[in-house]
Design an enzyme around this catalytic site. Structure first.
Site, PDB file in Angstrom:
ATOM      1  N   CYS A   1       0.951  -1.089  -0.095  1.00 62.21           N
ATOM      2  CA  CYS A   1       0.147   0.049   0.113  1.00 62.21           C
ATOM      3  C   CYS A   1       0.826   1.263  -0.020  1.00 62.21           C
ATOM      4  CB  CYS A   1      -1.113  -0.178   0.954  1.00 62.21           C
ATOM      5  SG  CYS A   1      -0.214   0.073   2.802  1.00 62.21           S
TER       6      CYS A   1
ATOM      7  N   ASN B   1       2.374   1.553   4.233  1.00 63.05           N
ATOM      8  CA  ASN B   1       2.653   0.189   4.805  1.00 63.05           C
ATOM      9  C   ASN B   1       2.244   0.474   6.588  1.00 63.05           C
ATOM     10  OD1 ASN B   1       5.740  -1.924   5.525  1.00 63.05           O
ATOM     11  ND2 ASN B   1       3.391  -2.562   5.024  1.00 63.05           N
TER      12      ASN B   1
ATOM     13  N   ARG C   1      -3.214  -0.360   5.403  1.00 62.05           N
ATOM     14  CA  ARG C   1      -3.832  -1.628   4.786  1.00 62.05           C
ATOM     15  C   ARG C   1      -2.964  -2.791   4.541  1.00 62.05           C
ATOM     16  NH1 ARG C   1      -5.263   2.202  -0.096  1.00 62.05           N
ATOM     17  NH2 ARG C   1      -3.321   2.933   0.849  1.00 62.05           N
TER      18      ARG C   1
ATOM     19  N   ASP D   1      -8.143   3.818   1.102  1.00 68.73           N
ATOM     20  CA  ASP D   1      -7.266   4.339   2.087  1.00 68.73           C
ATOM     21  C   ASP D   1      -7.940   4.762   3.296  1.00 68.73           C
ATOM     22  OD1 ASP D   1      -5.204   5.090   3.618  1.00 68.73           O
ATOM     23  OD2 ASP D   1      -4.192   6.369   2.258  1.00 68.73           O
TER      24      ASP D   1
HETATM   25  P1  4NP Z   1      -1.739   2.956   4.215  1.00 67.22           P
HETATM   26  O1  4NP Z   1      -2.377   4.450   4.762  1.00 67.22           O
HETATM   27  O2  4NP Z   1      -1.083   3.190   2.566  1.00 67.22           O
HETATM   28  O3  4NP Z   1      -3.051   1.893   4.115  1.00 67.22           O
HETATM   29  O4  4NP Z   1      -0.639   2.510   5.035  1.00 67.22           O
HETATM   30  C1  4NP Z   1      -1.570   5.438   4.740  1.00 67.22           C
HETATM   31  C2  4NP Z   1      -0.798   5.748   5.819  1.00 67.22           C
HETATM   32  C3  4NP Z   1      -0.170   6.809   5.947  1.00 67.22           C
HETATM   33  C4  4NP Z   1      -0.218   7.913   4.701  1.00 67.22           C
HETATM   34  C5  4NP Z   1      -1.106   7.670   3.805  1.00 67.22           C
HETATM   35  C6  4NP Z   1      -1.641   6.406   3.688  1.00 67.22           C
HETATM   36  N1  4NP Z   1       0.196   9.131   4.906  1.00 67.22           N
HETATM   37  O5  4NP Z   1       0.064  10.094   3.892  1.00 67.22           O
HETATM   38  O6  4NP Z   1       1.209   9.353   5.834  1.00 67.22           O
END
Ligand code: 4NP
Length: 158
Positions: free
Chosen positions: A10, A13, A16, A125
């Site tokens: 994702c 990390n 998801r 997300d």
């Molecule tokens: P993930 O979610 O891709 O599901 O781990 C996110 C976690 C952090 C961020 C974006 C999506 N961020 O912009 O910091």
């Protein structure tokens, strides 16, 4: 037989893909599937950090402890190590397609491609969402990772 290997990817990390790693590990254990399983992100904001507390909570609520996971970046070597790289959304998939080396051996797919009726859809997300967004992500991720584990077991036996 070659040991199956699956990497979930994702953006951060921390939400998801750690949920997908935890759910797929549990599904594999239930089905007796021995696989090399990991998760990674395409963005570097959270390297070395444990999963988001909301992701840890939804996993724990469903009997799975993901607190020991740590965020890392996807690397070119991952395309050699893993026979399946599974993206959580379409942006992750296009980032992976762009960095896929010519020597890559594995296949790239979207997680929900493995869930009948949800092909081509992203796991949205939940990072900027509510706890309900984490429940939705968990429901989709656990169903799709179960289906993926079952299909790998079937192809190993077939
Ligand atoms: P993930 O979610 O891709 O599901 O781990 C996110 C976690 C952090 C961020 C974006 C999506 N961020 O912009 O910091």
């Amino acid at each position: 037989m070659i040991r199956p290997s699956v990497l979930f990817v994702c953006l951060g990390n921390i939400c998801r893909s750690p949920l997908a790693e935890g759910a797929f590990r549990a599904a594999s254990a239930e089905l007796g599937l021995d696989a090399d399983i990991d998760s990674a992100g395409t963005g570097d904001w959270h390297l070395g950090r444990p999963p988001d507390p909301r992701a840890q909570a939804v996993a724990l609520k469903n009997g799975i402890d993901i607190s020991g996971l740590r965020a890392r970046l996807v690397t070119p070597q991952d395309f050699i190590r893993f026979e399946q790289i599974v993206a959580l959304d379409l942006s992750n998939l296009s980032d992976l397609q762009a960095m896929r080396p010519a020597t890559a051996v594995g296949s790239l797919s979207l997680l929900l491609d493995h869930l009948e009726g949800r092909e081509g859809e992203p796991v949205v997300d939940p990072y900027y969402g509510t706890d309900a967004a984490f429940d939705t992500a968990w429901a989709e991720i656990s169903a799709a990772t179960r289906a993926l584990a079952a299909s790998i077991v079937q192809s190993c036996n077939g």
